[in-house]
Design an enzyme around this catalytic site. Structure first.
Site, PDB file in Angstrom:
ATOM      1  N   SER B 168       0.737  -1.210  -0.127  1.00  0.00           N
ATOM      2  CA  SER B 168      -0.101   0.114  -0.140  1.00  0.00           C
ATOM      3  C   SER B 168       0.871   1.170   0.122  1.00  0.00           C
ATOM      4  O   SER B 168       1.715   1.386  -0.794  1.00  0.00           O
ATOM      5  CB  SER B 168      -1.016   0.024   1.419  1.00  0.00           C
ATOM      6  OG  SER B 168      -1.955   0.881   1.058  1.00  0.00           O
ATOM      7  N   ARG B 237     -11.737   6.093   9.925  1.00  0.00           N
ATOM      8  CA  ARG B 237     -11.289   4.821   9.817  1.00  0.00           C
ATOM      9  C   ARG B 237     -12.064   3.841   9.475  1.00  0.00           C
ATOM     10  O   ARG B 237     -11.765   2.689   8.705  1.00  0.00           O
ATOM     11  CB  ARG B 237     -10.576   4.537  11.291  1.00  0.00           C
ATOM     12  CG  ARG B 237      -9.926   2.816  11.349  1.00  0.00           C
ATOM     13  CD  ARG B 237      -8.789   2.657  10.567  1.00  0.00           C
ATOM     14  NE  ARG B 237      -8.173   1.458  10.889  1.00  0.00           N
ATOM     15  CZ  ARG B 237      -7.103   1.039  10.271  1.00  0.00           C
ATOM     16  NH1 ARG B 237      -6.547   1.623   9.521  1.00  0.00           N
ATOM     17  NH2 ARG B 237      -6.771  -0.171  10.881  1.00  0.00           N
ATOM     18  N   ASP B 334      -8.908  -6.763  -4.332  1.00  0.00           N
ATOM     19  CA  ASP B 334      -8.309  -5.369  -3.981  1.00  0.00           C
ATOM     20  C   ASP B 334      -8.742  -4.414  -4.963  1.00  0.00           C
ATOM     21  O   ASP B 334      -8.503  -4.242  -5.977  1.00  0.00           O
ATOM     22  CB  ASP B 334      -6.681  -5.434  -3.810  1.00  0.00           C
ATOM     23  CG  ASP B 334      -6.444  -3.993  -3.511  1.00  0.00           C
ATOM     24  OD1 ASP B 334      -6.936  -3.194  -3.212  1.00  0.00           O
ATOM     25  OD2 ASP B 334      -5.034  -3.823  -3.146  1.00  0.00           O
ATOM     26  N   HIS B 367      -7.877  -5.447  -0.103  1.00  0.00           N
ATOM     27  CA  HIS B 367      -6.395  -4.711  -0.114  1.00  0.00           C
ATOM     28  C   HIS B 367      -5.743  -5.245   0.951  1.00  0.00           C
ATOM     29  O   HIS B 367      -4.493  -5.314   0.878  1.00  0.00           O
ATOM     30  CB  HIS B 367      -6.882  -3.358   0.031  1.00  0.00           C
ATOM     31  CG  HIS B 367      -5.648  -2.448   0.019  1.00  0.00           C
ATOM     32  ND1 HIS B 367      -4.683  -2.388  -0.815  1.00  0.00           N
ATOM     33  CD2 HIS B 367      -5.127  -1.596   1.248  1.00  0.00           C
ATOM     34  CE1 HIS B 367      -3.577  -1.391  -0.540  1.00  0.00           C
ATOM     35  NE2 HIS B 367      -3.997  -1.098   0.657  1.00  0.00           N
ATOM     36  N   ASP B 368      -6.408  -5.766   2.320  1.00  0.00           N
ATOM     37  CA  ASP B 368      -5.763  -5.930   3.394  1.00  0.00           C
ATOM     38  C   ASP B 368      -4.949  -7.291   3.217  1.00  0.00           C
ATOM     39  O   ASP B 368      -4.205  -7.707   4.138  1.00  0.00           O
ATOM     40  CB  ASP B 368      -6.602  -6.344   4.638  1.00  0.00           C
ATOM     41  CG  ASP B 368      -6.781  -5.225   5.513  1.00  0.00           C
ATOM     42  OD1 ASP B 368      -5.869  -4.086   5.284  1.00  0.00           O
ATOM     43  OD2 ASP B 368      -7.543  -5.059   6.469  1.00  0.00           O
TER      44      ASP B 368
END
Lengths: 204, 391
Positions: B168, B237, B334, B367-368
């Site tokens: 990222s 967040r 992602d 994405h994680d």
């Protein structure tokens, strides 16, 4: 199965021929490199800077785990960004029959590579011709084992067809080999068109 | 739990781990070594927090620099104490026998400037005023973060890196490092990253920042002696966390399951598990992260664009070290930095004749995935580092 082992042997010998042909310390791109067997041998024996292109994630991971450089991608669009003549050799072995845009890909191979090596099964092998004539349905041989509805091989190509294609596109054939049983020989194109299951064109 | 059981527990915990680690602070207060920022201002003096794992060899050529992502820090691996419950953010990848094998490599990870975990950022005290910088902290960029980390390497006497890696935003720092210091690098491994933030990426960051700045507690960034803008930061967040997941994993983990109830409540309390999960993510984040740092770092990402006026990336790569090897990894699910963004990097590297390896990893983790897909990422990193070693 006999045809299976014959196929394996022919493919193994096609790889040997290709490896012998490639000069040490050169830059090589292998299209459809699978699990990277050819790249591995080239890298170990010839100190070649080798890169593969492969579409399947599992195969890509296998190649990487062997310490090979590989780019996951579709050959039909995979060469676009390489600079002109940036590889000494570009190989496409036993893959041409599976791609959508062979004309485009071969042109791209010629743009990016100095020498291109094409290994492929030929559909005009005499047994295939006879099988078509007598059975009137799609033949099954060492290199054509699937049914029409599940085959990954979307194209059938013959030695002669490739020669006609090469002439029409000003592709210079530097060397040509056809198999007889397990081994490859420099055969006249018309003979190989009848008696070879597999052939290798080395072009420029 | 008795003492003996606890020791056994720790033996399991510390197995394959770098064990107890320590955060170090390096003070840059030599007036000759100022950090000139892209915005034109100078950051001086400043502090960088960093951690190291493994041993530096005699030739100093076994160094791997790890870059953290937006909410990460210098604590990439190991534990701070015996009692510490949670290891560093990339502990799955860094340790003895792991992908970044600390038996072999000397791994360094440093908190970015602008951050809030030890390196100088908006929450740090400005030595000239004796008060926190707040919004007087200069706007930093990815390039500034990289320049600061280069100064850290200089201080540590490290002239060559075997590899750099990050996911990222960490991947962006990796790309910038490749461009800034081509001769320092043998290789880079970039996960789930991009060479330029898209309008969509900027849009998500903008909403996150708006959530913070709309919180009355934010008070123009001056809240360090007051109640901080927790609600705003939590919302930021929560939104960002959604972008780190995927449709598949949300369905798999939560679908429409209700939280501790059988029927809808018909009010605005939490009904669904996914609501509860996000709220938990939001509020646990505010305990460890500073709202102003969030503003500065997301803005730094927004400014990140390595392409030229025509949208081409190749000019930025023209002076890369032609002998370096690069691995680029994307993940199928992602959608924040999708595969197309990685391919842009791969294609530009190809055009420069740089030896590039690319894999689009099958994963439903969004994405994680770069923090979760241990097995595949270990295969990739181990194989690739072997490839680099052979050179």
């Amino acid at each position: 199965m006999l045809s299976e082992s014959r196929r394996e042997k022919i493919l193994e010998n096609s790889e040997k021929l290709i490896i012998d042909y490639i000069k040490p310390n050169s830059r090589v791109l292998d299209l459809g490199c699978g699990e990277g067997a050819l790249l591995e041998k080239l890298q170990a024996g010839k100190n070649v800077r080798a890169v593969g292109i492969e579409i399947d994630e599992k195969n890509v991971l296998t190649c990487i785990s062997k310490g090979l450089s590989v780019c996951q991608g579709n050959i039909d669009e995979g060469l676009t960004d390489y600079a002109d003549k940036s590889f000494d050799y570009i190989i496409i072995n036993n893959t041409l029959q599976q791609i959508f845009k062979p004309e485009y890909v071969i042109n791209e191979m010629r743009r990016v590579g100095k020498i291109i090596i094409i290994g492929m099964a030929s559909f005009t092998f005499w047994k295939i011709r006879l099988s078509l004539l007598f059975h009137g349905k799609l033949p099954k041989t060492a290199f054509y084992q699937y049914e029409w509805y599940n085959t990954p091989n979307i194209r059938v190509i013959s030695v002669k067809d490739f020669k006609i294609f090469a002439d029409a596109h000003n592709i210079e054939i530097l060397d040509f080999y056809g198999n007889v049983k397990n081994n490859f020989y420099k055969l006249p194109i018309n003979i190989a068109n009848l008696i070879s299951k597999y052939c290798i064109f080395i072009c420029r | 739990m008795n003492a003996k059981a606890e020791i056994n527990d720790n033996n399991i915990k510390f197995k394959d781990s770098v064990g107890i680690v320590e955060k170090k602070l390096l003070h840059f207060n030599n007036a000759e070594k100022k950090l000139l920022l892209d915005c034109g201002q100078i950051l001086f003096p400043f502090i960088l927090a960093y951690e190291t794992y493994g041993q530096l060899n005699a030739k100093k050529d076994n160094v791997i620099l790890i870059f953290h992502a937006l909410s990460g820090d210098s604590h990439a691996a190991g534990y701070y104490s015996e009692e510490d419950k949670k290891p560093g953010w990339w502990d799955m990848m860094i340790g003895p026998g792991k992908a970044f094998d600390t038996n072999k490599y000397y791994v360094i990870c440093s908190n970015v400037i602008g951050g809030c975990m030890g390196s100088t950022g908006p929450s740090s005290v400005n030595p000239q005023t004796g008060k926190p910088y707040c919004l007087t902290f200069p706007q930093i960029t990815i390039n500034d973060m990289v320049k600061a980390q280069k100064m850290l390497l200089d201080e540590l006497g490290i002239k060559k890196l075997f590899s750099v890696s990050g996911g990222s935003m960490g991947g962006m720092l990796g790309l910038q490092f490749m461009i800034n210091y081509p001769d320092m690098l043998d290789s880079a491994i970039l996960f789930a990253t991009t060479a330029r933030l898209s309008a969509e990426n900027i849009a998500f960051n903008a909403v996150g920042r708006m959530a913070i700045t709309s919180d009355p507690n934010w008070n123009n960034g001056e809240y360090y002696d007051k109640q901080p803008p927790d609600a705003g930061l939590a919302v930021a967040r929560m939104l960002a966390h959604i972008t780190y997941l995927s449709r598949e994993i949300l369905k798999e983990k939560f679908d429409r399951k209700l939280q501790d109830k059988e029927k809808y409540s018909y009010d605005f309390n939490i009904d669904f598990q996914v609501e509860s999960y996000l709220k938990y993510q939001g509020y646990s984040f505010v305990r460890r992260f500073d709202a102003n740092s969030y503003l500065y770092i997301t803005k730094a990402m927004d400014y990140f664009d390595l392409t030229d006026k025509d949208g081409k990336l190749t000019p930025a790569f023209r002076n890369l070290n032609k002998n370096m090897k690069v691995a680029v990894v994307s993940f199928t699910s992602d959608w924040l930095f999708p595969t197309a963004m990685s391919k842009m990097i791969v294609n530009a590297l190809k055009s420069q004749n740089i030896d590039v390896t690319f894999c689009e990893v099958n994963s439903n983790r969004g994405h994680d995935a770069f923090l979760l897909e241990k097995e595949k990422l270990t295969t990739i990193v181990k194989g690739f580092l072997e490839n680099v070693e052979r050179k």
